[in-house]
Design an enzyme around this catalytic site. Sequence first.
Site, PDB file in Angstrom:
ATOM      1  N   CYS A  15      -0.765   7.017  -0.877  1.00  0.00           N
ATOM      2  CA  CYS A  15      -2.137   6.502  -0.818  1.00  0.00           C
ATOM      3  C   CYS A  15      -2.821   6.940   0.477  1.00  0.00           C
ATOM      4  O   CYS A  15      -2.424   6.530   1.571  1.00  0.00           O
ATOM      5  CB  CYS A  15      -2.097   4.976  -0.922  1.00  0.00           C
ATOM      6  SG  CYS A  15      -3.699   4.207  -0.618  1.00  0.00           S
ATOM      7  N   CYS A  63      -4.312   4.064   2.609  1.00  0.00           N
ATOM      8  CA  CYS A  63      -3.214   3.324   3.258  1.00  0.00           C
ATOM      9  C   CYS A  63      -2.760   4.056   4.513  1.00  0.00           C
ATOM     10  O   CYS A  63      -2.555   3.454   5.569  1.00  0.00           O
ATOM     11  CB  CYS A  63      -2.010   3.175   2.322  1.00  0.00           C
ATOM     12  SG  CYS A  63      -2.251   2.013   0.970  1.00  0.00           S
TER      13      CYS A  63
END
Length: 98
Positions: free
Chosen positions: A67, A70
């Site tokens: 991600c 993230c």
Amino acid sequence: MARHVVCHNCAAVNRLAAGRTAAAAKCGTCGQALFNGQPVDADAEILRRQISRSDIPVLIDVWAPWCGPCRMMAPAYAEAAKILEPEVRLAKLNSQEN
Ligand SMILES: [Zn+2]
């Protein structure tokens, strides 16, 4: 009032006497500082223990290695640990592994 804090290293529950400075406290089991200015890299069991046995709030970053947002947020989250500890425990949970 005494507080309970879960060690970031060995997950032992430590009781801090009232008025004791948590930032300088060491774990009674492993001897490491209870706070090291970094988020706890938690699995499900460590996270359960941090949440259920700590008397301080636990902030959790549920992230994934693939991600992008993230990964972009990770440095800021690590920086936040330096600021928020020892009033808040920051933890990271890898959602791919847990
Ligand atoms: Zn410990």
